[in-house]
Design an enzyme around this catalytic site. Structure first.
Site, PDB file in Angstrom:
ATOM      1  N   CYS A   1     -25.268  -1.080 -26.223  1.00 57.36           N
ATOM      2  CA  CYS A   1     -23.888  -1.026 -26.154  1.00 57.36           C
ATOM      3  C   CYS A   1     -23.378  -2.381 -26.857  1.00 57.36           C
ATOM      4  O   CYS A   1     -23.821  -3.592 -26.637  1.00 57.36           O
ATOM      5  CB  CYS A   1     -23.289  -0.914 -24.497  1.00 57.36           C
ATOM      6  SG  CYS A   1     -21.484  -0.822 -24.627  1.00 57.36           S
TER       7      CYS A   1
ATOM      8  N   SER B   1     -21.023  -4.004 -25.698  1.00 52.24           N
ATOM      9  CA  SER B   1     -20.279  -4.896 -24.666  1.00 52.24           C
ATOM     10  C   SER B   1     -21.511  -5.687 -24.299  1.00 52.24           C
ATOM     11  O   SER B   1     -21.432  -7.165 -24.236  1.00 52.24           O
ATOM     12  CB  SER B   1     -19.970  -4.058 -23.481  1.00 52.24           C
ATOM     13  OG  SER B   1     -19.037  -3.088 -23.684  1.00 52.24           O
TER      14      SER B   1
ATOM     15  N   HIS C   1     -21.458  -8.620 -26.960  1.00 48.32           N
ATOM     16  CA  HIS C   1     -20.238  -9.687 -26.681  1.00 48.32           C
ATOM     17  C   HIS C   1     -21.144 -10.935 -25.799  1.00 48.32           C
ATOM     18  O   HIS C   1     -20.667 -12.102 -26.076  1.00 48.32           O
ATOM     19  CB  HIS C   1     -19.183  -9.133 -26.022  1.00 48.32           C
ATOM     20  CG  HIS C   1     -18.179  -8.353 -26.908  1.00 48.32           C
ATOM     21  ND1 HIS C   1     -17.808  -8.753 -28.121  1.00 48.32           N
ATOM     22  CD2 HIS C   1     -17.911  -7.092 -26.716  1.00 48.32           C
ATOM     23  CE1 HIS C   1     -17.036  -7.817 -28.705  1.00 48.32           C
ATOM     24  NE2 HIS C   1     -16.874  -6.728 -27.718  1.00 48.32           N
TER      25      HIS C   1
ATOM     26  N   HIS D   1     -26.802  -2.072 -19.545  1.00 42.76           N
ATOM     27  CA  HIS D   1     -26.050  -1.488 -18.335  1.00 42.76           C
ATOM     28  C   HIS D   1     -25.713   0.086 -18.712  1.00 42.76           C
ATOM     29  O   HIS D   1     -24.823   0.768 -17.882  1.00 42.76           O
ATOM     30  CB  HIS D   1     -24.623  -2.138 -18.272  1.00 42.76           C
ATOM     31  CG  HIS D   1     -23.822  -1.988 -19.631  1.00 42.76           C
ATOM     32  ND1 HIS D   1     -23.795  -3.006 -20.678  1.00 42.76           N
ATOM     33  CD2 HIS D   1     -22.968  -1.127 -19.806  1.00 42.76           C
ATOM     34  CE1 HIS D   1     -23.084  -2.652 -21.555  1.00 42.76           C
ATOM     35  NE2 HIS D   1     -22.451  -1.245 -21.278  1.00 42.76           N
TER      36      HIS D   1
ATOM     37  N   CYS E   1     -22.591   4.547 -19.949  1.00 45.72           N
ATOM     38  CA  CYS E   1     -21.320   3.603 -20.330  1.00 45.72           C
ATOM     39  C   CYS E   1     -20.680   4.401 -21.370  1.00 45.72           C
ATOM     40  O   CYS E   1     -19.524   4.539 -21.230  1.00 45.72           O
ATOM     41  CB  CYS E   1     -21.707   2.379 -20.879  1.00 45.72           C
ATOM     42  SG  CYS E   1     -20.486   1.354 -21.441  1.00 45.72           S
TER      43      CYS E   1
END
Length: 362
Positions: free
Chosen positions: A38, A40, A43, A59, A163
């Site tokens: 992902c 995210s 990041h 996640h 997610c």
């Protein structure tokens, strides 16, 4: 167990052997079957968003329950489960008012002074990221961070529900409450954006406009339900969306985390329309409405994880897939072993694919 560890921001993940604790009273030990890559996580890997290190990212996962703590009531050994970073306590203001995705979930983590869930062989702590740390062969999570799903659901496809699909579909169904015939623009056609488009089709949206700079992503968007596509980097992208809908869209959803994409979402709205920001923008960036936007009744909102109620939403999304309504196969571009995780993130940085999924039996 084997896990991918983030030791220093900006550096590749390292594959290490990590020790994982036995489950406490409300904890569930899960053998990870699959985990999506992902944006995210990228990041945190790049250091754009800070996190205590070393840590295991990941996640967006699915697996099989190996063991449960003494007080666990929601899952049992042998269950297929999807995990979700929206771990919830169940009794705070946000939980009891139906906004579980806003729960800070402090009680779902081990308290200071308690033995850590994850350690290196020398006993030093490895931080758990987003309540899950799923780039590992095992996960130890609170029971309110996972939900049992239909046993016939393929676990690589199930993982991306945790997610990307929960965020995209939740935004359509929960945060925006799209009704049949409303117009939707989705800016950014990665995993989240494609799931948003697919959910908008399921919801019966009228015009579904996908905006992305890559022709390959726009082609996938059309396959998943977009009626029109626009190059998001075109100087007249907003004007094209306004023209296609004769005045703008009811809902513009930013799904990539770029400041320019947030601006495009706002500029794509009709009078009274709503812009929803899903992407993780740079921490110092602000998205706003002008005075004229406000006078036109336009609205701006965030929707963390799509405003999900994941114990209800995820089994429904599994059902959508098994009934042929939700197209997860198109969203997943490849499956890879854990050892190729850094290659997968390099590919994500280039924007070459929708969703890479780590499968642990490869």
């Amino acid at each position: 167990m084997k896990a991918a560890v983030l030791i220093e921001a900006g550096k590749p993940l390292q594959i290490e052997q990590i020790n994982i604790a036995n489950p406490g009273p409300h904890e569930v030990l899960i053998r990870t079957a699959a985990c999506g890559l992902c944006h995210s996580d990228l990041h945190f890997i790049e250091g754009t968003y800070p996190h205590p290190l070393p840590a295991i990212p990941g996640h967006e996962a699915a697996g099989i329950v190996e063991a449960v703590g003494s007080e666990v009531r929601t899952v049992k050994v042998g269950d297929a489960v999807v995990t979700c970073l929206s771990a919830f306590c169940g009794h705070c203001e946000y939980c009891v008012t139906g906004r579980m995705s806003l729960c800070l979930g402090g009680e779902t983590r081990r308290r200071p002074g308690e033995a850590p869930r994850l350690t290196r062989p020398d006993g030093s702590i490895v931080n758990q990221m987003l309540n899950l740390s799923a780039y590992a062969e095992m996960m130890l999570v609170h029971e309110h961070a996972c939900v049992a799903i239909h046993p016939d659901m393929p676990l690589p496809q199930a993982s991306v529900i945790g997610c990307a699909v929960t965020t995209g579909a939740g935004t359509i169904f929960n945060a925006c409450k799209v009704t049949p015939g409303e117009t939707v623009a989705v800016i950014g056609c990665g995993g989240v954006g494609l799931a948003t488009i697919n959910a908008a089709k399921i919801a019966g949206a009228g015009r579904i406009i996908a905006a992305d700079p890559l022709p390959e992503k726009r082609a996938m968007a059309l396959k998943l339900g977009a009626t029109d596509v626009v190059d998001a980097l075109a100087d007249d992208a907003a004007a094209q969306i306004q023209e296609l809908t004769k005045g703008g869209v009811d809902h513009a959803i930013e799904a990539v985390g770029r400041p320019a994409s947030g601006t495009l979402a706002v500029k794509s709205l009709k009078r009274g329309g709503t812009a929803t920001i899903l992407g993780m923008m740079p921490l110092q960036h602000s998205v706003g409405l002008s005075a004229m936007d406000l006078l036109s009744g336009k609205k701006l909102q965030g929707a963390i994880m799509g405003g999900n109620r994941f114990p209800v939403d995820i089994p429904r999304l599994v059902d959508f897939y098994m009934r042929g309504l939700l197209d997860l196969d198109t969203i997943i571009s490849e499956t890879i072993p854990l050892e190729r995780i850094n290659e997968g993130f390099d590919q994500m940085t280039r924007g070459d694919s929708a969703r890479s999924v780590i499968v642990f039996d490869q």
